[in-house]
Design an enzyme around this catalytic site. Structure first.
Site, PDB file in Angstrom:
ATOM      1  N   GLU A 294       1.005  -0.967  -0.472  1.00 35.33           N
ATOM      2  CA  GLU A 294      -0.354   0.096   0.113  1.00 35.33           C
ATOM      3  C   GLU A 294       0.721   1.418   0.005  1.00 35.33           C
ATOM      4  O   GLU A 294       0.710   2.266  -0.284  1.00 35.33           O
ATOM      5  CB  GLU A 294      -1.195   0.028   1.097  1.00 35.33           C
ATOM      6  CG  GLU A 294      -2.396  -0.852   0.967  1.00 35.33           C
ATOM      7  CD  GLU A 294      -3.358  -0.088   2.146  1.00 35.33           C
ATOM      8  OE1 GLU A 294      -2.848   0.595   2.498  1.00 35.33           O
ATOM      9  OE2 GLU A 294      -4.135  -0.873   1.740  1.00 35.33           O
ATOM     10  N   HIS A 323       9.149 -26.692   0.453  1.00 37.53           N
ATOM     11  CA  HIS A 323       8.273 -27.651   0.120  1.00 37.53           C
ATOM     12  C   HIS A 323       7.389 -26.990  -1.051  1.00 37.53           C
ATOM     13  O   HIS A 323       6.768 -28.268  -1.454  1.00 37.53           O
ATOM     14  CB  HIS A 323       8.083 -28.872   0.918  1.00 37.53           C
ATOM     15  CG  HIS A 323       9.662 -29.362   1.358  1.00 37.53           C
ATOM     16  ND1 HIS A 323       9.937 -30.081   0.920  1.00 37.53           N
ATOM     17  CD2 HIS A 323      10.323 -28.510   2.255  1.00 37.53           C
ATOM     18  CE1 HIS A 323      10.804 -30.264   2.230  1.00 37.53           C
ATOM     19  NE2 HIS A 323      10.950 -29.298   3.315  1.00 37.53           N
ATOM     20  N   LYS A 436     -13.939   0.414  -2.968  1.00 38.01           N
ATOM     21  CA  LYS A 436     -15.053   0.854  -1.592  1.00 38.01           C
ATOM     22  C   LYS A 436     -16.062   1.487  -2.054  1.00 38.01           C
ATOM     23  O   LYS A 436     -16.902   1.431  -1.477  1.00 38.01           O
ATOM     24  CB  LYS A 436     -13.357   1.408  -0.554  1.00 38.01           C
ATOM     25  CG  LYS A 436     -12.829   0.999   0.185  1.00 38.01           C
ATOM     26  CD  LYS A 436     -13.050   2.445   1.382  1.00 38.01           C
ATOM     27  CE  LYS A 436     -11.632   1.689   2.283  1.00 38.01           C
ATOM     28  NZ  LYS A 436     -11.128   2.767   3.119  1.00 38.01           N
TER      29      LYS A 436
HETATM   30  O1  PA5 Z   1      -3.305   1.043   5.994  1.00 38.07           O
HETATM   31  C1  PA5 Z   1      -4.764   1.478   5.986  1.00 38.07           C
HETATM   32  O2  PA5 Z   1      -4.615   3.524   5.812  1.00 38.07           O
HETATM   33  C2  PA5 Z   1      -5.750   0.574   5.155  1.00 38.07           C
HETATM   34  O3  PA5 Z   1      -5.017  -1.076   5.469  1.00 38.07           O
HETATM   35  C3  PA5 Z   1      -6.684   0.615   7.065  1.00 38.07           C
HETATM   36  O4  PA5 Z   1      -5.840   0.698   7.888  1.00 38.07           O
HETATM   37  C4  PA5 Z   1      -7.843   0.155   6.262  1.00 38.07           C
HETATM   38  O5  PA5 Z   1      -8.500   0.462   5.150  1.00 38.07           O
HETATM   39  C5  PA5 Z   1      -8.928   0.103   7.517  1.00 38.07           C
HETATM   40  O6  PA5 Z   1      -8.747   1.204   7.613  1.00 38.07           O
HETATM   41  P1  PA5 Z   1     -10.128   1.763   9.269  1.00 38.07           P
HETATM   42  O7  PA5 Z   1      -8.897   1.852  10.241  1.00 38.07           O
HETATM   43  O8  PA5 Z   1     -10.227   2.917   8.639  1.00 38.07           O
HETATM   44  O9  PA5 Z   1     -10.868   1.133   9.432  1.00 38.07           O
END
Ligand code: PA5
Length: 462
Positions: A294, A323, A436
């Site tokens: 990310e 393996h 989303k």
């Molecule tokens: O790293 C990130 O920003 C995302 O993986 C969020 O943690 C994830 O989308 C969950 O978001 P939130 O904490 O707002 O529920």
């Protein structure tokens, strides 16, 4: 301190086509690395820079409040149920898997020294969620709902189910079975928490989900199950001090970031494999995969140019995946940089008894499982290098709270430095928004009607 061994990423070991001339690269990038480290440390206190995670090791106040609450609820609950997803869950899973006794939830109360079991729900599979709710006595469960935005569909739908059941069972007092970790001011969960009177903890400003493991997001569940959070924090602080060193020869996060960046951009190693030789570290690879993917997978650089960059993370586990995946790593496309994690000292020594005289297995008798796993780590590292496949190794002295603090913090800094080398925004994630929004539309969220209509048409045609 944990150590990084990068010699198998050098051309001397894996050849000109696949290796780097590391000493000259380190020298060539010394000034740039220095500027990056100085700049990150200068910007870390400025609002809007998303670098507050660099200060989490020094947040005495959170540490104090977390410990106070954990002490207060100690003995009151048999289970902790964490609801969250992505950055709100992966760090918690990685650290509890690493630091709690293996098979924690199967141990007796006595073996757990009266501490609760812990469960993470980080998905919305109706079968697994039903299965878990069937076995949990909710009246004896503390539910820690974690969402920074306060409105993530997966987490909030889980919470709606759990809250409803809790309330039906416990009436108004259900609120004492809920603790919410969310933004200080904004978001739906913050509003609900205030209205319903939940105990709350804060996901600090300018800390993104994937960098939040050392905020209350992680520290609270850790403290609730008796993990030594002071030791974690000491590990972070010691590593932070070491990583402030602007000399690349002394800074392992800078070295590993540069090696990954150059391997990708100069040697075509587009895949980054994380392979710990420790089952307890298996989920560190999951956490790292999110952090790396990310943070570094971006289509634009900071100047707005199309770049579409980012090495793809792959999770592997030693010795298990010897393996399954090593055949590909040795003989398939030479497009990977592998990071091995080797544990120097395990908590237990497991002797292999000398009970068979068969030639093929006699050599195992009288050795230890510890010797075997580390022999496999070493032999795989050497064999992979023989095939001209670049790799680096992290040596972790022990899987304990102090070293896990060091390890995860080191990866965070490494990711931030790599982002600067790629010249991208490490801390946003615009690429996750599209799906989303489509989900909101399909589920009928207000304001998404037009999108819903468009989606229905597209879904009918594909
Ligand atoms: O790293 C990130 O920003 C995302 O993986 C969020 O943690 C994830 O989308 C969950 O978001 P939130 O904490 O707002 O529920």
């Amino acid at each position: 301190m944990l150590k990084l061994n990068y010699k198998n990423a050098d051309a001397m070991v894996v050849g000109e086509d696949n290796g780097l001339h590391l000493q000259s690269e380190f020298a060539a990038y010394q000034e740039k690395i220095k500027d990056i480290i100085v700049d990150l440390n200068k910007r870390k206190d400025k609002p809007g820079q998303w670098l507050q995670w660099m200060n989490l090791g020094y947040n005495e106040e959170t540490l104090w409040y977390v410990k106070e609450y954990a002490a207060m609820v100690k003995d009151r609950f048999e289970n902790i149920l964490v609801l969250g997803i992505g950055g709100s869950a992966l760090g918690g899973i990685a650290v509890t898997e690493a630091l709690l006794k293996p098979y924690w939830n199967l141990l007796s109360d006595e073996q757990r020294e009266g501490l609760p079991k812990i469960f993470f729900l980080d998905n919305i599979d109706p079968d697994t969620m039903t299965g878990l709710l069937d076995i949990l006595d909710l009246s004896k469960t503390l539910v820690n709902v974690i969402t920074k935005s306060g409105s993530t569909a997966e987490t909030m739908s889980q919470f709606m189910i759990v809250k409803d059941r809790l309330e039906k069972e416990l009436g108004d007092n259900y609120r004492y079975n809920v603790v919410a970790t969310t933004d200080k001011r904004t978001g739906v969960l913050r509003q609900i928490a205030e209205q319903e009177g939940y105990k709350t903890f804060v996901v600090p400003d300018d800390v993104g989900g994937r960098f939040s493991v050392f905020s209350a997001v992680g520290l609270l569940p850790f403290a609730l199950v008796g993990i030594d959070i002071d030791a974690i924090v000491n590990g972070i602080k010691d590593m932070d001090l070491a990583l402030k060193n602007t000399d690349i020869n002394e800074n392992i996060a800078a070295q590993n970031a540069l090696i990954h960046y150059l391997m990708d951009t100069k040697k075509g190693k587009k895949l980054s494999v994380m392979m710990p030789y420790s089952s307890r570290l298996k989920y560190v690879s999951d956490w790292y995969a999110q952090l790396w993917a990310e943070s570094l997978g971006k289509n634009k650089d900071k100047s707005g140019n199309d770049v579409h960059i980012g090495p793809t993370p792959i999770k592997a586990l030693g010795a298990t995946d010897q393996h399954s995946q090593i055949q590909l790593y040795n003989e398939g496309p030479n497009d990977k940089l592998i990071t091995f994690i080797r544990v120097e000292e395990f908590d237990n020594t497991l002797d292999i008894p000398n009970i068979f005289e068969y030639t093929g297995i006699r050599y195992l008798g009288g050795k230890t499982m510890n010797q075997l796993i580390n022999a496999e780590a070493d032999s795989t590292r050497v064999a992979i290098s023989d095939y001209g496949r670049p790799n680096v190794s992290i040596y972790l002295p022990k899987v304990d709270a102090y070293n896990i603090g060091q390890l995860l913090y080191m990866f965070e800094v490494q990711t931030a430095i790599a982002g600067e080398l790629y010249n991208i925004n490490t801390f946003d994630q615009p690429g996750v928004e599209q799906a989303k929004n489509y989900t909101y539309a399909l589920m009928g969220r207000d304001g998404y009607e037009e999108s819903a209509h468009m989606l229905q048409e597209r879904m009918a045609s594909v």
